[in-house]
Every structure is written in C-alpha cells, then in structure tokens.
Design an enzyme around this catalytic site. Structure first.
Site, PDB file in Angstrom:
ATOM      1  N   ARG A   1       0.856  -1.177   0.000  1.00  0.00           N
ATOM      2  CA  ARG A   1       0.000   0.000   0.000  1.00  0.00           C
ATOM      3  C   ARG A   1       0.893   1.227   0.000  1.00  0.00           C
ATOM      4  NH1 ARG A   1      -3.696  -2.149  -1.502  1.00  0.00           N
ATOM      5  NH2 ARG A   1      -5.784  -2.364  -0.647  1.00  0.00           N
TER       6      ARG A   1
ATOM      7  N   GLU B   1      -2.618   7.961  -3.636  1.00  0.00           N
ATOM      8  CA  GLU B   1      -3.112   7.575  -4.970  1.00  0.00           C
ATOM      9  C   GLU B   1      -4.401   8.308  -5.299  1.00  0.00           C
ATOM     10  OE1 GLU B   1      -3.638   3.331  -5.390  1.00  0.00           O
ATOM     11  OE2 GLU B   1      -1.624   2.979  -4.641  1.00  0.00           O
TER      12      GLU B   1
ATOM     13  N   HIS C   1      -1.148   0.274  -9.717  1.00  0.00           N
ATOM     14  CA  HIS C   1      -1.943  -0.523  -8.749  1.00  0.00           C
ATOM     15  C   HIS C   1      -2.757  -1.604  -9.477  1.00  0.00           C
ATOM     16  CE1 HIS C   1      -4.031  -0.311  -4.550  1.00  0.00           C
ATOM     17  NE2 HIS C   1      -4.014  -1.547  -5.026  1.00  0.00           N
TER      18      HIS C   1
HETATM   19  C1  DGY Z   1      -6.353  -5.232  -2.802  1.00  0.00           C
HETATM   20  O1  DGY Z   1      -7.124  -6.161  -3.047  1.00  0.00           O
HETATM   21  O2  DGY Z   1      -6.175  -4.798  -1.671  1.00  0.00           O
HETATM   22  C2  DGY Z   1      -5.713  -4.595  -3.957  1.00  0.00           C
HETATM   23  O3  DGY Z   1      -4.743  -3.705  -3.589  1.00  0.00           O
HETATM   24  C3  DGY Z   1      -6.801  -3.905  -4.753  1.00  0.00           C
HETATM   25  O4  DGY Z   1      -6.524  -3.974  -6.047  1.00  0.00           O
END
Ligand code: DGY
Length: 332
Positions: A240, A269, A287
């Site tokens: 993240r 983001e 992402h």
């Molecule tokens: C998740 O599933 O957490 C991914 O980062 C979303 O695409």
C-alpha cells in the site's frame, strides 16, 4: 409488499456481478466509472442498505453518520485500510473483503515487477519506443539478477508466502520479517528464514513489501530504513502507499542510496510523487497487482456474495468486524 433492499456499486463491475446482485436487490452502479467526490459518494449512498466499494472509497465515521440505513460495506479488495472498522462497528455496519481469490495473481505480479525492475525493462522499452536504441552492445542497460539473489519479504501472510514459493524457482535465498513469526512447518514449506527487520534491510538484495497498511506500518520504509539497505538493493512495494515514504524513496534513488525500485502503489493515490517521474531507476505500475480478468471477476463476485449474505442472513463470509454482530442484529 416487501420492498427490495437497495445496493450501490461505486465503480464499474462485470455484468455477472450486477446480475447476481440484481437477483436480490435494487442495484445502482457507477458503470461509467465517474470520479465521485466524498460528498457525491455520501449522497448516492443515502437510503442504500449495502455498498460494493473499492480501495479509492474512504468509508469513515463522517460518511457512516450521514448514511444511517447502510448495513454492509463490501470492498472489492483484500486490503481494507480505506474502511474504518471501528466506525463501522459503532454504526452497526458489517464490513467485508475478498481474501484468497487474488493471492496468486498478486504473487505473480510481485515477480513481474521485480524482474521488470532488476532487468530495467521499462527503461529499455522507453528507449526503443523513442527510436533511440542504437542496437545492442555489451554494457547496455546492465541490470541485476533475480536468480540466486537474497530476497527479503516484509509481510508473510497468504500473499507473502506464495511469493516465497514462486521465488524458489529462481534459486533465491528467501528471508522474511513479519509481526508474528510463522510456524516452523510453514517456514520449511516455503523455504523462508525469519529475520529481524534490521537484518532484512541489511541482507536483502531485493526487498518485497507485502504487509497491510495501518498507523503502525506508516512509513515502514523511510529514510532511516533505506540507509540500512545495500546501495545495490531494489525495493518493491506491492502493499500500500504510505508503507514507503515516497519522497524519501525518490531522494534515495536519485542519490544512489538504493539502486532501483518497483512500485505498484503510492502514497496519496492516484497522485504520484512528482520527483519519481524524473527517475529512470523506478518502475511505476498503476496498482494492478490483482488485475487479471479471472481474478477481478472472482473478486467482484466474492464481494457481491458477501453483500448478499450480509443483507439476507446477517452472516457474511469474510466479515472483518465480527463484533458488529454483538452490537446490533439488523439483517433480514
Ligand atoms: C487489494 O485487493 O487490496 C488490492 O490492492 C486492490 O486492487
């Protein structure tokens, strides 16, 4: 007459997902993928019993206070740092996610981004597309090897473990660090050795981040941590934004403190730290770690099933805040 419950889908989903939801609910969906402000989202959620949301929708106390009818927030993601679980529980809202179905695709992408970074793939592609490639020569675009490297994994949940499994095929030495050390049998099965965070930083040729974001993991990799890494090291963020201090990373890449980086996620983001754009030694991916057709289909259908179960039985699979059931039982 029994009125159908109302569900909002905040982003475009597949026809199958909508069809499944429509068997049970009166569904509205943002199939045009419009960018909604926080206020737009609240307004559209008012009077809805359920919502299928994504990681770009912030679900917090302010939103929940203005949507008192809401009973379930089902995110189409495994990560749920965009949802305030305590606030959901206080407001009697069930929160669910989609674990499991994206593990393999995200692990594949970790290897993809690692290889793209160490082998300078994006830089080479830019050169060819710019029609500036002079032809191959011995010292052109020299990268690093993944095979036989020491690869560190920070975060050793489902996805971290499958990344370790993939890495065995590259004859790597796999180190990992996580809050709760895995069982010896798991370490053995994945050929991964537990080390302290400092050892992980010091020994990794490649460091892959795949840990959940929380206030405790904010800037898990900042300036001080980068200084502890090898100058030849590569950092891969699959987790993240916010886990890495992107401004400090841009400086480290510019100043040669780190050799390279591959990022699939960013602080704030969809904005990307401007300083990163000037650098050739970072691969920027939007992402997309879970973005394969079958995986995204599975994720959306899992989220839809969570939503249906929440609003029909009150017992959804993948419930993130089971305490909510003690707080209030309002399904049915
Ligand atoms: C998740 O599933 O957490 C991914 O980062 C979303 O695409």
């Amino acid at each position: 007459m029994n009125m159908k419950k109302k569900v909002l889908v905040t982003r475009e989903v597949f026809d199958e997902t909508l069809a499944h939801l429509a068997q049970h609910f009166d569904v509205s969906s943002n199939q045009g993928n419009e960018q909604w402000s926080a206020d737009d989202l609240v307004q559209r959620l008012q009077g809805k019993d359920g919502a299928l949301v994504t990681t770009s929708d912030r679900v917090d106390d302010a939103l929940l206070s203005r949507c008192p009818q809401l009973r379930v927030v089902s995110t189409v993601s495994v990560g749920y740092n965009h949802i305030d679980l305590d606030a959901c529980t206080r407001h009697g809202v069930m929160a669910t996610n989609t674990p499991g179905v994206l593990t393999d695709s995200v692990a594949d992408m970790a290897i993809c981004l690692t290889l793209a970074t160490v082998r300078r793939l994006a830089e080479g592609e830019r050169l060819v597309r710019a029609r500036q490639w002079p032809g191959t020569h011995l010292k052109q675009l020299l990268g690093h090897d993944l095979h036989h490297a020491t690869v560190g994994i920070a975060g050793f949940g489902r996805i971290g473990q499958v990344i370790a499994k993939r890495l065995r095929g590259f004859d790597t030495d796999v180190l990992y660090h996580t809050r709760h050390r895995a069982e010896a049998a798991v370490e053995q099965a994945y050929g991964a050795s537990y080390v302290s965070k400092d050892e992980l930083l010091a020994r990794s040729d490649i460091l892959i981040l795949i840990l959940p974001y929380s206030p405790e993991t904010h800037h898990f990799i900042g300036r001080a941590e980068m200084a502890k890494m090898k100058r030849s090291a590569v950092l891969i963020n699959m987790a993240r934004g916010g886990i890495v201090d992107d401004a400090a990373l841009a400086e480290a890449l510019r100043d040669g403190v780190l050799w390279g980086a591959g990022l699939d996620v960013y602080e704030n983001e969809p904005r990307v730290n401007e300083a990163l754009f000037a650098l050739d030694n970072v691969v920027l991916s939007p992402h997309i770690a879970s973005a394969t057709e079958p995986t995204r289909q599975n994720m959306a259908m899992t989220a839809a099933r969570n939503c249906v179960a929440a609003l029909t039985t009150g017992v959804p699979p993948n419930l993130l805040n089971p305490q909510v059931q003690a707080t209030v039982s309002r399904a049915g």
